[in-house]
Design a protein around this motif. Structure first.
Motif, PDB file in Angstrom:
ATOM      1  N   GLN A  24      23.769  -8.571  77.542  1.00 56.73           N
ATOM      2  CA  GLN A  24      23.283  -8.554  78.917  1.00 56.73           C
ATOM      3  C   GLN A  24      23.660  -9.834  79.684  1.00 56.73           C
ATOM      4  N   SER A  25      23.476 -10.979  79.063  1.00 58.62           N
ATOM      5  CA  SER A  25      23.796 -12.251  79.728  1.00 58.62           C
ATOM      6  C   SER A  25      25.303 -12.388  79.953  1.00 58.62           C
ATOM      7  N   PHE A  26      26.073 -12.003  78.939  1.00 64.35           N
ATOM      8  CA  PHE A  26      27.535 -12.064  79.069  1.00 64.35           C
ATOM      9  C   PHE A  26      28.017 -11.149  80.187  1.00 64.35           C
ATOM     10  N   LEU A  27      27.477  -9.922  80.241  1.00 60.76           N
ATOM     11  CA  LEU A  27      27.895  -8.966  81.262  1.00 60.76           C
ATOM     12  C   LEU A  27      27.497  -9.442  82.656  1.00 60.76           C
ATOM     13  N   PHE A  28      26.310 -10.047  82.757  1.00 63.57           N
ATOM     14  CA  PHE A  28      25.895 -10.595  84.054  1.00 63.57           C
ATOM     15  C   PHE A  28      26.890 -11.656  84.523  1.00 63.57           C
ATOM     16  N   GLY A  29      27.247 -12.579  83.621  1.00 64.44           N
ATOM     17  CA  GLY A  29      28.215 -13.621  83.974  1.00 64.44           C
ATOM     18  C   GLY A  29      29.568 -13.048  84.342  1.00 64.44           C
ATOM     19  N   LEU A  30      30.017 -12.037  83.585  1.00 73.11           N
ATOM     20  CA  LEU A  30      31.317 -11.417  83.837  1.00 73.11           C
ATOM     21  C   LEU A  30      31.350 -10.738  85.198  1.00 73.11           C
ATOM     22  N   PRO A  79      26.049  -5.571  93.481  1.00 79.56           N
ATOM     23  CA  PRO A  79      24.771  -6.291  93.565  1.00 79.56           C
ATOM     24  C   PRO A  79      23.649  -5.630  92.776  1.00 79.56           C
ATOM     25  N   ARG A  80      23.603  -4.306  92.797  1.00 77.43           N
ATOM     26  CA  ARG A  80      22.564  -3.615  92.024  1.00 77.43           C
ATOM     27  C   ARG A  80      22.800  -3.750  90.525  1.00 77.43           C
ATOM     28  N   ILE A  81      24.078  -3.713  90.103  1.00 80.27           N
ATOM     29  CA  ILE A  81      24.382  -3.919  88.684  1.00 80.27           C
ATOM     30  C   ILE A  81      23.939  -5.312  88.254  1.00 80.27           C
ATOM     31  N   LEU A  82      24.220  -6.319  89.074  1.00 80.37           N
ATOM     32  CA  LEU A  82      23.827  -7.692  88.759  1.00 80.37           C
ATOM     33  C   LEU A  82      22.315  -7.830  88.696  1.00 80.37           C
ATOM     34  N   ALA A  83      21.614  -7.222  89.652  1.00 78.03           N
ATOM     35  CA  ALA A  83      20.146  -7.288  89.660  1.00 78.03           C
ATOM     36  C   ALA A  83      19.564  -6.606  88.429  1.00 78.03           C
ATOM     37  N   SER A  84      20.173  -5.481  88.035  1.00 73.98           N
ATOM     38  CA  SER A  84      19.708  -4.757  86.849  1.00 73.98           C
ATOM     39  C   SER A  84      19.903  -5.577  85.581  1.00 73.98           C
ATOM     40  N   LEU A  85      21.065  -6.246  85.466  1.00 70.39           N
ATOM     41  CA  LEU A  85      21.329  -7.068  84.285  1.00 70.39           C
ATOM     42  C   LEU A  85      20.437  -8.302  84.249  1.00 70.39           C
ATOM     43  N   TRP A  86      20.082  -8.834  85.407  1.00 66.58           N
ATOM     44  CA  TRP A  86      19.275 -10.060  85.476  1.00 66.58           C
ATOM     45  C   TRP A  86      17.802  -9.786  85.209  1.00 66.58           C
ATOM     46  N   THR A  87      17.269  -8.704  85.820  1.00 64.59           N
ATOM     47  CA  THR A  87      15.833  -8.420  85.731  1.00 64.59           C
ATOM     48  C   THR A  87      15.489  -7.413  84.646  1.00 64.59           C
ATOM     49  N   GLN A  88      16.521  -6.680  84.141  1.00 65.30           N
ATOM     50  CA  GLN A  88      16.325  -5.597  83.179  1.00 65.30           C
ATOM     51  C   GLN A  88      15.511  -4.441  83.779  1.00 65.30           C
ATOM     52  N   LYS A  89      15.420  -4.401  85.103  1.00 59.93           N
ATOM     53  CA  LYS A  89      14.760  -3.282  85.784  1.00 59.93           C
ATOM     54  C   LYS A  89      15.848  -2.333  86.269  1.00 59.93           C
ATOM     55  N   ARG A  90      15.810  -1.120  85.792  1.00 58.83           N
ATOM     56  CA  ARG A  90      16.905  -0.183  86.048  1.00 58.83           C
ATOM     57  C   ARG A  90      16.508   0.981  86.933  1.00 58.83           C
ATOM     58  N   ASN A  91      15.318   0.948  87.493  1.00 57.77           N
ATOM     59  CA  ASN A  91      14.880   2.051  88.339  1.00 57.77           C
ATOM     60  C   ASN A  91      15.530   1.978  89.718  1.00 57.77           C
ATOM     61  N   ILE A  92      15.857   3.138  90.258  1.00 57.38           N
ATOM     62  CA  ILE A  92      16.367   3.239  91.624  1.00 57.38           C
ATOM     63  C   ILE A  92      15.668   4.422  92.283  1.00 57.38           C
ATOM     64  N   SER A  93      15.132   4.211  93.459  1.00 53.29           N
ATOM     65  CA  SER A  93      14.386   5.273  94.133  1.00 53.29           C
ATOM     66  C   SER A  93      15.303   6.421  94.523  1.00 53.29           C
ATOM     67  N   PHE A  94      14.716   7.573  94.722  1.00 54.93           N
ATOM     68  CA  PHE A  94      15.479   8.767  95.096  1.00 54.93           C
ATOM     69  C   PHE A  94      16.253   8.544  96.397  1.00 54.93           C
ATOM     70  N   PRO A  95      15.606   8.015  97.485  1.00 57.23           N
ATOM     71  CA  PRO A  95      16.371   7.767  98.723  1.00 57.23           C
ATOM     72  C   PRO A  95      17.470   6.720  98.543  1.00 57.23           C
ATOM     73  N   ALA A  96      17.172   5.640  97.763  1.00 57.13           N
ATOM     74  CA  ALA A  96      18.179   4.594  97.547  1.00 57.13           C
ATOM     75  C   ALA A  96      19.381   5.143  96.788  1.00 57.13           C
ATOM     76  N   CYS A  97      19.138   6.036  95.842  1.00 54.98           N
ATOM     77  CA  CYS A  97      20.214   6.667  95.084  1.00 54.98           C
ATOM     78  C   CYS A  97      21.076   7.516  96.019  1.00 54.98           C
ATOM     79  N   ALA A  98      20.421   8.258  96.921  1.00 54.00           N
ATOM     80  CA  ALA A  98      21.158   9.095  97.871  1.00 54.00           C
ATOM     81  C   ALA A  98      22.007   8.241  98.815  1.00 54.00           C
TER      82      ALA A  98
END
Length: 307
Positions: A24-30, A79-98
């Motif tokens: 996770q840390s390596f992927l965030f840096g990459l 940006p969402r991939i980076l936020a997910s790797l940093w916080t380990q929170k992977r949820n995305i709301s239905f409207p945000a996904c759309a």
């Protein structure tokens, strides 16, 4: 009532790289380095094509808009991939996904059209040089860019409605790095054949048609270049087109493999790998290709660095 409740999903879970907990840390840096490179590389092209007097031509006007599009394109995903790797929170709301789904494909279709416009610009410059200033005047260039941006919006709003009006059932986990068509359809209940047909029809028309127009333009360009007397004239003509042609091959090649290949459940990570290449690696290499293969851009960059 039970069927109605199936569609009431308020959020999805983008699994992303959750199957690689030790990286996770390596992927965030990459990905941080890649995103920074995309912003800096494309931003630098925008700056030098704005301030250098020698680059105030239609070709560099389109290149400037293309670089801006690349920044917007990757900013929908990274940006969402980076936020997910940093916080380990992977949820995305239905409207945000759309919204992410719609924005991504609008940008992708815009890139198809803009690459076609850039090919047409090179076609006119090489095949009809005497009429070039008249045909590619500033007003026409602006309208071509505006048309590239807005042409895909109504179609993809409709497509987004068709996909996200489906009832979703079972797991809410999207085994992907962003809200893409294939993982979404896998979670949908009932018959999705109409939705799949609509998507692939749009991909074929708005993807393959620009690609064929670009190929036609370059067949005409190469035929004209081969008639130019002297190796020096041919070399100069080829150098102005080679950068754009490399970007076209890289972009459309990845896109065709990603969306027109048969779906495979056996190779779960293949879609992720292809999407990473398509959405991050390609935009990162585009500024490098244009910088190294274009003498005018290299000269303008040296001037800027010297100042």
């Amino acid at each position: 009532m039970a069927e109605a409740n199936l569609s009431l999903i308020v959020e999805f879970t983008l699994l992303g790289f959750s199957d690689l907990p030790n990286l996770q840390s390596f992927l965030f840096g990459l990905f941080f380095i890649i995103y920074t490179g995309i912003l800096m590389g494309n931003g630098l092209i925008i700056v030098i094509t704005n301030i250098d007097p020698a680059l105030q031509t239609p070709m560099y006007f389109f290149l400037r808009n293309f670089s801006f599009l690349e920044i917007c394109y990757t900013s929908v995903i990274l940006p969402r991939i980076l936020a997910s790797l940093w916080t380990q929170k992977r949820n995305i709301s239905f409207p945000a996904c759309a919204v992410q789904f719609c924005a991504f494909f609008v940008m992708a279709i815009t890139e198809n059209f803009l690459l076609t416009v850039m090919a047409y610009d090179r076609y006119v410059a090489i095949c009809k040089p005497l009429n070039y200033p008249l045909i590619m005047n500033h007003k026409v260039c602006v309208w071509l860019v505006v048309g590239s941006w807005i042409s895909g919006i109504p179609i993809h709003i409709l497509l987004t409605y068709l996909i996200f009006s489906l009832p979703f059932c079972g797991s809410k986990e999207l085994n992907h790095i962003f809200c893409d068509i294939r993982p979404l359809l896998k979670l949908a209940c009932g018959d999705t054949s109409v939705n799949e047909f609509s998507f692939y029809a749009i991909v074929l028309v708005l993807g393959m048609l620009p690609f064929l127009l670009i190929i036609w333009s370059y067949v005409k360009i190469i035929t004209t270049i081969l008639k130019v007397p002297g190796n020096k004239g041919r070399s100069k003509a080829f150098s102005t087109c080679s950068s754009h042609l490399m970007v076209v091959v890289l972009y459309f090649g990845c896109g065709i493999i990603t969306y027109l290949r048969p779906s495979s459940d056996q190779i779960a990570g293949l879609d992720k790998v292809l999407s990473i290449i398509y959405t991050t690696i390609t935009p990162m290499f585009n500024p490098i290709i244009y910088s190294l293969r274009n003498k005018d851009v290299v000269l303008a960059l040296k001037k800027l660095l010297f100042k």
